[in-house]
Motif scaffolding. Structure first.
Motif, short mmCIF file in Angstrom:
data_model
loop_
_atom_site.label_atom_id
_atom_site.label_comp_id
_atom_site.label_asym_id
_atom_site.label_seq_id
_atom_site.Cartn_x
_atom_site.Cartn_y
_atom_site.Cartn_z
N ARG A 110 0.84 -1.20 0.00
CA ARG A 110 0.00 0.00 0.00
C ARG A 110 0.88 1.26 0.00
NH1 ARG A 110 -2.24 -0.70 4.65
NH2 ARG A 110 -3.82 -2.13 3.82
N ASP A 111 1.94 1.26 0.82
CA ASP A 111 2.84 2.41 0.87
C ASP A 111 3.57 2.59 -0.45
OD1 ASP A 111 2.07 2.81 3.49
OD2 ASP A 111 3.86 1.86 4.35
N LEU A 112 4.00 1.51 -1.05
CA LEU A 112 4.68 1.58 -2.35
C LEU A 112 3.78 2.21 -3.40
CD1 LEU A 112 7.02 0.71 -4.33
CD2 LEU A 112 5.75 -1.44 -4.62
N LEU A 113 2.55 1.70 -3.50
CA LEU A 113 1.63 2.24 -4.50
C LEU A 113 1.28 3.69 -4.21
CD1 LEU A 113 -0.80 -0.81 -4.96
CD2 LEU A 113 1.18 -0.17 -6.37
N ALA A 114 1.11 4.03 -2.94
CA ALA A 114 0.78 5.40 -2.58
C ALA A 114 1.91 6.35 -2.97
CB ALA A 114 0.49 5.51 -1.09
N ASP A 115 3.15 5.96 -2.71
CA ASP A 115 4.29 6.80 -3.04
C ASP A 115 4.42 7.04 -4.54
OD1 ASP A 115 4.93 7.01 -0.40
OD2 ASP A 115 6.66 5.66 -0.48
N ARG A 116 3.91 6.11 -5.33
CA ARG A 116 4.00 6.24 -6.77
C ARG A 116 2.67 6.69 -7.39
NH1 ARG A 116 8.41 6.73 -5.69
NH2 ARG A 116 10.26 5.63 -6.49
N GLY A 117 1.73 7.11 -6.54
CA GLY A 117 0.46 7.61 -7.05
C GLY A 117 -0.37 6.55 -7.74
N LEU A 118 -0.28 5.31 -7.25
CA LEU A 118 -0.93 4.19 -7.93
C LEU A 118 -2.01 3.54 -7.08
CD1 LEU A 118 2.19 2.50 -9.59
CD2 LEU A 118 0.59 4.16 -10.57
N ARG A 119 -2.59 4.26 -6.14
CA ARG A 119 -3.66 3.66 -5.35
C ARG A 119 -5.02 3.82 -6.02
NH1 ARG A 119 -4.38 4.20 0.62
NH2 ARG A 119 -5.41 2.20 0.20
N GLU A 120 -5.02 4.51 -7.15
CA GLU A 120 -6.24 4.61 -7.94
C GLU A 120 -5.82 4.70 -9.40
OE1 GLU A 120 -8.03 8.08 -6.35
OE2 GLU A 120 -6.70 9.47 -7.39
N GLY A 121 -6.78 4.83 -10.28
CA GLY A 121 -6.46 4.81 -11.70
C GLY A 121 -6.48 3.39 -12.23
N ARG A 122 -5.89 3.20 -13.39
CA ARG A 122 -5.89 1.89 -14.05
C ARG A 122 -4.51 1.27 -13.94
NH1 ARG A 122 -5.49 -0.20 -19.52
NH2 ARG A 122 -6.74 -2.10 -19.64
N LEU A 123 -4.43 0.12 -13.28
CA LEU A 123 -3.17 -0.58 -13.06
C LEU A 123 -3.16 -1.90 -13.82
CD1 LEU A 123 -2.66 -0.04 -9.22
CD2 LEU A 123 -2.07 1.47 -11.12
N LEU A 124 -2.01 -2.23 -14.37
CA LEU A 124 -1.82 -3.50 -15.06
C LEU A 124 -1.00 -4.42 -14.18
CD1 LEU A 124 -0.92 -2.22 -18.67
CD2 LEU A 124 -3.18 -2.54 -17.61
N VAL A 125 -1.42 -5.67 -14.05
CA VAL A 125 -0.67 -6.63 -13.25
C VAL A 125 -0.16 -7.76 -14.14
CG1 VAL A 125 -1.92 -6.13 -11.13
CG2 VAL A 125 -2.72 -7.96 -12.63
N ASP A 126 0.93 -8.35 -13.70
CA ASP A 126 1.52 -9.46 -14.43
C ASP A 126 0.47 -10.51 -14.78
OD1 ASP A 126 3.56 -11.33 -15.31
OD2 ASP A 126 4.91 -10.24 -13.98
N ASP A 127 0.48 -10.95 -16.03
CA ASP A 127 -0.52 -11.93 -16.48
C ASP A 127 -0.47 -13.22 -15.67
OD1 ASP A 127 -0.09 -9.99 -18.54
OD2 ASP A 127 -1.08 -11.31 -19.97
#
Length: 386
Positions: A110-127
């Protein structure tokens, strides 16, 4: 591959995210992680994540030594603390965060994503990300929407650079040398079990510079050869019967994938000789059809038309080929309906086959790389059945 290579790939991935309307990418131990960082690791129960935010409007760049982008959107790794030294030594990712056994890895994510502004929006995850980690990411970013990493990475990985082609060429050479060893084995193969011959092939691949096998070796003798992905069992190889041999190894992380169908110490059935000639001609026709701008489906059609005209169309039960890179099966797929045009740097198999249930199978496979005016075969051993 150099640190600069992987830093450049991360930058191109970040730029590609914008093109597919994504805000970030999260990988776990996989071929995608290897492609982007150079770090190879098997998945485990511990959280090991790479976050790549989309590039800013200026498409921010790493400095030459891989230092973080000044806009604060550099890729970052979250790894178990027992990996920290190894990851720092083996990757050019500057922002490496750790968590210890006993910590809450979901909170760290959660902290990692928050620091990179990735707690919302459209995220792609490894297939290939395990469900446990995708669920934890959903908990860490409950307001995000989700897609697959292949949306951004497939178009990057599908065209191989010179270093990738060089590794694939070396792996193909190890497979070629092993095919020559198989032909020299001759009558000594008779009486061996499929399993024994598969182990023998693995030893020869290693002797010729390969690392491991790139997939489960196929040794399909007699009627087992009519099962395209038979693998290998305890059936003994008999004189004169067709044996489908499909195998590969890795060099620098990149695989070979080659098939020859041989008959040891004797002549095969007369119909097999007709089948083998049809498959050989089909493979040659498909390779001849490869060129930039040609649709992948056209290569499949070139092989299929030859086999259909020989009367075995119903026995050609799979696509003509698949892309080969860090994954043994990846884009482009050489199959009916795929109108994607071939481009220089694409590498794929050309492997038509005929499978007659209860009797025998026949497949011939080489890897090719698309060039500016055609293609180069990465395999060059004889394609006959002796």
């Amino acid at each position: 591959m150099t640190d600069d290579t992987h830093a450049d790939r991360r930058e191109r991935a970040a730029a590609r995210l914008r093109a597919v309307d994504a805000d970030g990418l999260v990988c776990f131990p996989s071929r995608n992680l290897l492609y982007l960082t150079g770090f190879e690791e098997e998945p485990s129960e511990r959280h090991f994540l790479l976050a790549v935010p989309t590039a800013g409007d200026g498409g921010g760049h790493d400095s030459g030594d891989g230092a973080a982008r000044s806009d604060g959107t550099a890729p970052a790794l979250l790894v178990p603390d027992l990996y920290e030294t190894q990851v720092r030594e083996e990757t050019s990712v500057v922002d490496v965060r750790t968590w210890a056994d006993g910590d809450d890895p979901v909170a760290a994510a959660r902290d990692l994503l928050a620091d990179r502004g990735l707690r919302e929006g459209r995220l792609l995850v490894d297939d290939t990300m395990w469900a446990t980690f995708t669920q934890d990411l959903r908990a860490a970013a409950p307001d995000a929407t989700w897609g697959l990493a292949s949306e951004a990475l497939a178009d990057l990985r599908v065209r191989k650079d010179d270093a990738e082609v060089a590794a694939l060429r070396e792996a193909a050479a190890a497979a070629d040398a092993t095919v020559r060893d198989l032909r020299e084995l001759g009558a000594d193969a008779v009486g061996m079990t499929e399993r024994d011959l598969a182990a023998w092939i693995a030893d020869r691949l290693a002797a010729h510079g390969g690392t491991g096998v790139s997939f489960e070796t196929v040794v399909g003798s007699g009627p087992n050869g009519a099962k395209p992905h038979h693998g290998h069992g305890d059936r003994e190889i008999r004189a004169g019967e067709p044996v489908v041999l499909d195998f590969g190894t890795r060099v620098g992380g990149y695989p070979s994938d080659q098939t020859r169908t041989l008959a040891f110490d004797g002549d095969p059935p007369a119909e097999y000789e007709r089948v083998h000639e049809a498959v050989r001609e089909a493979q040659a026709a498909a390779v001849d059809a490869v060129a930039p701008g040609v649709a992948a489906a056209s290569v499949d059609r070139a092989a299929r038309e030859v086999i259909e005209s020989a009367g075995y169309g119903d026995a050609f039960v799979h696509r003509t080929g698949h892309g080969v890179g860090l994954d043994v099966h990846e884009e482009p797929y050489i199959v009916a309906g795929n109108d994607r045009e071939l481009e220089p740097g694409m590498v794929f198999s050309v492997e038509p086959g005929v499978y007659l249930d209860g009797r025998f199978g026949c497949r011939i496979e080489d890897l090719v790389v698309v060039t500016a005016d055609g293609c180069e075969r990465l395999n060059d051993t004889d394609r006959g059945w002796r």
